[in-house]
Design a protein around this motif. Structure first.
Motif, mmCIF file in Angstrom:
data_model
loop_
_atom_site.group_PDB
_atom_site.id
_atom_site.type_symbol
_atom_site.label_atom_id
_atom_site.label_comp_id
_atom_site.label_asym_id
_atom_site.label_seq_id
_atom_site.Cartn_x
_atom_site.Cartn_y
_atom_site.Cartn_z
ATOM 1 N N ALA A 32 0.842 -1.205 0.000
ATOM 2 C CA ALA A 32 0.000 0.000 0.000
ATOM 3 C C ALA A 32 0.876 1.252 0.000
ATOM 4 C CB ALA A 32 -0.923 -0.011 1.214
ATOM 5 N N LEU A 33 1.936 1.249 0.805
ATOM 6 C CA LEU A 33 2.820 2.415 0.864
ATOM 7 C C LEU A 33 3.553 2.605 -0.455
ATOM 8 C CD1 LEU A 33 4.290 2.115 4.482
ATOM 9 C CD2 LEU A 33 2.494 3.650 3.677
ATOM 10 N N GLN A 34 3.990 1.499 -1.025
ATOM 11 C CA GLN A 34 4.725 1.630 -2.280
ATOM 12 C C GLN A 34 3.795 2.087 -3.414
ATOM 13 O OE1 GLN A 34 8.323 -0.424 -2.691
ATOM 14 N NE2 GLN A 34 7.884 -1.085 -4.771
ATOM 15 N N ASP A 35 2.542 1.629 -3.370
ATOM 16 C CA ASP A 35 1.569 2.105 -4.355
ATOM 17 C C ASP A 35 1.365 3.606 -4.222
ATOM 18 O OD1 ASP A 35 1.109 -0.323 -5.450
ATOM 19 O OD2 ASP A 35 -0.816 -0.699 -4.459
ATOM 20 N N GLU A 36 1.314 4.059 -2.981
ATOM 21 C CA GLU A 36 1.027 5.465 -2.706
ATOM 22 C C GLU A 36 2.203 6.379 -3.069
ATOM 23 O OE1 GLU A 36 -1.871 6.154 -0.568
ATOM 24 O OE2 GLU A 36 -1.622 8.332 -0.528
ATOM 25 N N PHE A 37 3.401 5.964 -2.668
ATOM 26 C CA PHE A 37 4.549 6.863 -2.803
ATOM 27 C C PHE A 37 5.560 6.432 -3.862
ATOM 28 C CE2 PHE A 37 3.103 7.118 1.659
ATOM 29 C CZ PHE A 37 2.726 8.449 1.693
ATOM 30 N N GLY A 38 5.409 5.208 -4.380
ATOM 31 C CA GLY A 38 6.378 4.722 -5.349
ATOM 32 C C GLY A 38 7.558 4.022 -4.686
ATOM 33 N N TYR A 39 7.682 4.158 -3.391
ATOM 34 C CA TYR A 39 8.746 3.504 -2.632
ATOM 35 C C TYR A 39 8.341 3.492 -1.170
ATOM 36 C CZ TYR A 39 10.140 8.170 -1.056
ATOM 37 O OH TYR A 39 10.147 9.413 -0.477
ATOM 38 N N VAL A 40 9.081 2.775 -0.360
ATOM 39 C CA VAL A 40 8.791 2.755 1.074
ATOM 40 C C VAL A 40 9.846 3.612 1.764
ATOM 41 C CG1 VAL A 40 8.486 1.341 3.140
ATOM 42 C CG2 VAL A 40 7.819 0.432 0.900
ATOM 43 N N ASP A 41 9.452 4.783 2.164
ATOM 44 C CA ASP A 41 10.397 5.694 2.796
ATOM 45 C C ASP A 41 10.908 5.095 4.108
ATOM 46 O OD1 ASP A 41 10.918 8.941 2.381
ATOM 47 O OD2 ASP A 41 11.296 8.193 4.426
ATOM 48 N N LYS A 42 12.176 5.368 4.394
ATOM 49 C CA LYS A 42 12.745 4.821 5.638
ATOM 50 C C LYS A 42 11.979 5.317 6.852
ATOM 51 C CE LYS A 42 17.233 3.194 4.440
ATOM 52 N NZ LYS A 42 18.406 3.637 3.722
ATOM 53 N N ARG A 70 11.372 -0.997 -2.332
ATOM 54 C CA ARG A 70 12.541 -0.125 -2.466
ATOM 55 C C ARG A 70 12.438 1.029 -1.483
ATOM 56 N NH1 ARG A 70 12.319 0.013 -8.118
ATOM 57 N NH2 ARG A 70 10.186 -0.335 -8.748
ATOM 58 N N HIS A 71 13.619 1.484 -1.079
ATOM 59 C CA HIS A 71 13.687 2.603 -0.142
ATOM 60 C C HIS A 71 13.871 3.927 -0.858
ATOM 61 C CE1 HIS A 71 13.262 1.069 3.788
ATOM 62 N NE2 HIS A 71 14.357 0.363 3.831
ATOM 63 N N VAL A 72 14.223 3.862 -2.142
ATOM 64 C CA VAL A 72 14.417 5.115 -2.871
ATOM 65 C C VAL A 72 13.420 5.189 -4.021
ATOM 66 C CG1 VAL A 72 16.846 5.515 -2.339
ATOM 67 C CG2 VAL A 72 16.229 4.015 -4.232
ATOM 68 N N GLU A 73 13.066 6.377 -4.331
ATOM 69 C CA GLU A 73 12.102 6.592 -5.393
ATOM 70 C C GLU A 73 12.678 6.108 -6.725
ATOM 71 O OE1 GLU A 73 9.205 10.225 -6.782
ATOM 72 O OE2 GLU A 73 10.771 10.593 -5.304
#
Lengths: 159, 530
Positions: A32-42, A70-73
């Motif tokens: 869900a987070l990766q869908d929202e932001f494109g990556y999972v922020d630390k 991924r942690h980076v965009e």
């Protein structure tokens, strides 16, 4: 095209809270987070850890285990190129090399202008129409170097 | 009633332009003011003909393909709605010999119906298996599946009925049905086709499994490389809930069965059942020691049936037509049908559902038409990245679990990848080890470390450094992997490596290449440890 938006802790928390009660919630939350932001922020790690009552290390361990997270965009476009056996038998390595040369990156890297992230993938289930690639979640078959050029040009136009 | 035009919505068909074809069809229908309807069916599995368009006529469905968007106006001009000739005309679909020679049981509806139309499903024999299951007690359902001889189609070939019986006989408040849809083997796409082309058959199969063992909750773990299948399956699940085929009162039986699709996250190892369970629980997909078996202590520590998509999708027809009907197909201990997936360098790649016993040669030549490149066939890999490479001399091996095992091969999920004479088996052996290194879960040392050492040793062999000693070392390493790994990834990766050395020794005897031809192992670092 990635729909990523800037990191926003409140929005992240809202997504986490929607899912925190489902059994085995961690993967659904990370998706869900990766869908929202494109990556999972630390910065999401402590939020998730506290919601699920697990350690930061456990959350980090899961994020780093799976190829998807991924942690980076990533770049504006994500090109996943299959290099599994069926695609090899139809010359995927040639297409991959062509794309690497054209974009000036190796698999796993993002172009300097952040236009493209190119990744290796092991099987897209399109093995009768090899070589296969997936561009921004869309599957393509019989991707010769010419087709790859066409896809990249087309993506650039719609960037 | 509107005339029906079928344009597949299957991901593979879409990958070669089916969306544009469907769009142009709709535009032409509108501009020509025709009373016709575009139905998005699944794929018939003849991928060299995709996008394969069909039109319903009094003579049956007539096929045209491969259709491009540009060809669509011409098709209308030629009168394709009446099944008239055109250069893409293929005749009555069912009469195309590739299809006609098959025995489609599991795939009986795939490509024929609208996958997300429950009424299509029911009017084509759907939910008859469940109907019969509801007249039987759990023991009798398990008995039926056991007697059918159905074995796990994921690759291991374990008898499905025995697994179910163990779960049935393990008392627990909560049990689970887990469908393994992490179809990661290269050369396989049957699971994807079912999820996209006939999802209700899988929902029905999982429901029957739930009633058989006393499980009220099911999960299907779909790999993230299949976003289209995931969405399609989600749609089907929502429809099944809406129409009362899932939930607290399945088909008016008073029995409950809930089903939730879950998305994987790009890890080949999660196709291993215990790894998959860990992943579903929200953990790293690291494998578990067995015992305890998942049938006794599985998801969240409860008794769990873990079955492959094709196994579960085959259950409805077994219940509908009876165990005897199903077991009459096949040979030896391999009963029923195998969904063969022809892939790679093959002229007519596609899905062939046939009784067990067809030989590799028949599959590759009678159906596949030989190589796509037209060059001589040199090697065939069956069973995915952990399967052996067979040379031409082993092509008469029948497609049967035991026959493959006897030749140190693996039938696996039924994927057959064909290579022509440009293949370098030393490169393929190296790739196998590289793949294992990328995808190892890291739990056991032979697999985690051995795979990387394997790449290094094969590099030395290719570079002609102490070749004979290194070949011996590689043999030792393979032995350690086989005997010392916890699961099939490390345990079977020696299959492709050793078969390459055994059957294609000449590829390991070539002079060293002047410059390194193999790319540095970049993807490994950046992919796994990002």
């Amino acid at each position: 095209m990635s729909n990523s938006q800037d990191w926003d802790a409140d929005r992240a928390l809202a997504r986490i809270q929607e899912l925190e009660r489902v059994p085995g919630a961690l993967l659904p939350i990370l998706h869900a987070l990766q869908d929202e932001f494109g990556y999972v922020d630390k910065a999401a790690v402590p939020l998730i850890a506290s919601a699920l009552n697990i350690s930061h290390a456990e959350v980090h361990g899961v994020i780093s285990f799976y190829h998807d997270f991924r942690h980076v965009e990533p770049g504006r476009h994500v090109l996943k190129m299959c290099r599994a056996e069926a695609c090899q038998s139809m010359g995927c390595e040639k297409t991959i090399q062509h794309v690497e040369n054209r974009l000036g990156v190796k698999l796993g890297e993002t172009t300097d202008d952040r236009g493209f992230t190119v990744e290796a993938v092991y099987c897209l289930g399109n093995c009768a129409l090899s070589p296969a690639v997936m561009l921004d979640g869309k599957l393509y078959g019989r991707v010769s170097s010419e087709v790859a050029d066409f896809l990249i040009d087309d993506a650039k136009r719609h960037a | 009633m509107s005339l029906k035009i079928y344009v597949p919505g299957d991901a593979a068909a879409l990958s070669v332009g089916a969306e544009a074809v469907a769009k142009t069809m709709a535009e032409q229908i509108a501009s020509r003011r025709l009373d016709a309807l575009v139905v998005r069916n699944g794929s018939r599995g003849m991928f060299w003909l995709e996008p394969l368009v069909e039109v319903e006529t009094p003579r049956g469905r007539i096929a045209y393909g491969p259709v491009t968007a540009e060809a669509v106006p011409g098709l209308f001009d030629a009168g394709f709605l009446d099944g008239k000739p055109h250069r893409l005309h293929l005749g009555v679909t069912e009469e195309i010999s590739y299809l006609k020679k098959q025995e489609r049981l599991t795939f009986a509806r795939c490509g024929i119906t609208d996958p997300v139309s429950l009424s299509d499903y029911v009017s084509n024999g759907g939910y008859r298996g469940l109907e019969r299951a509801l007249t039987l007690n759990p023991q009798a359902i398990v008995e039926e599946v056991t007697n059918s001889g159905l074995r796990g189609r994921g690759g291991a070939g374990f008898p499905t009925g025995i697994k179910w019986r163990t779960v049935l006989n393990t008392p627990s408040e909560q049990k689970y049905i887990v469908c393994n849809a992490d179809e990661g083997d290269s050369g396989t796409y049957a699971d994807r086709m079912i999820m996209e082309g006939d999802p209700f058959v899988l929902i029905e199969g999982m429901t029957i499994a739930g009633f058989a063992v006393g499980a009220t909750t099911g999960y299907i773990y779909i790999r993230s490389e299949y976003p289209h299948a995931f969405r399609q399956f989600q749609r089907a699940v929502a429809i099944a809930y809406d129409k009362g085929y899932l939930g607290e009162n399945v088909a008016g039986s008073g029995k409950r069965f809930d089903l939730e699709p879950r998305l994987g996250a790009g890890a080949y190892i999660c196709g291993e059942e215990t790894s998959l369970l860990e992943s579903l629980e929200g953990k790293r997909g690291q494998i578990r020691f067995k015992p305890p078996l998942p049938a006794i202590k599985g998801l969240f520590g409860q008794p769990t049936v873990v079955n492959n998509v094709i196994s579960l999708a085959t259950v409805p027809i077994i219940l509908d037509k009876g165990a005897q009907y199903y077991r009459d197909f096949g040979m030896g201990k391999s009963r029923g049908t195998l969904t063969i997936q022809l892939a790679g360098n093959v002229k007519y790649g596609g899905l062939v559902e046939k009784a067990f016993g067809l030989t590799l040669r028949e599959a590759i030549y009678d159906f596949g038409g030989g190589t796509a490149s037209g060059r001589p066939l040199r090697a065939v890999q069956t069973g995915g990245p952990l399967g052996a490479y067979f040379p031409e001399s082993l092509l008469d091996t029948p497609l049967d679990y035991e026959a493959f095992a006897e030749r140190k091969g693996m039938l696996g999920h039924g994927g057959i990848v064909v290579f022509d004479d440009t293949v370098d088996l030393a490169h393929q052996a190296r790739f196998a080890m590289e793949f294992c290194a990328v995808e190892s879960c890291g739990k056991c040392t032979p697999c985690r470390v051995g795979s990387t050492r394997g790449v290094e040793v094969i590099d030395k062999i290719i570079a002609d450094q102490d070749r004979s000693q290194n070949l011996e070392l590689l043999g030792d390493l393979c032995e350690v992997l086989t005997d010392g790994s916890l699961c099939a990834l490390g345990g079977l990766i020696p299959f492709p490596v050793q078969s390459a050395i055994r059957h294609f020794p000449e590829d390991f005897e070539k002079p060293a290449p002047p410059t390194p031809v193999y790319r540095p192992n970049k993807s490994q670092e950046t992919q796994s440890w990002r």
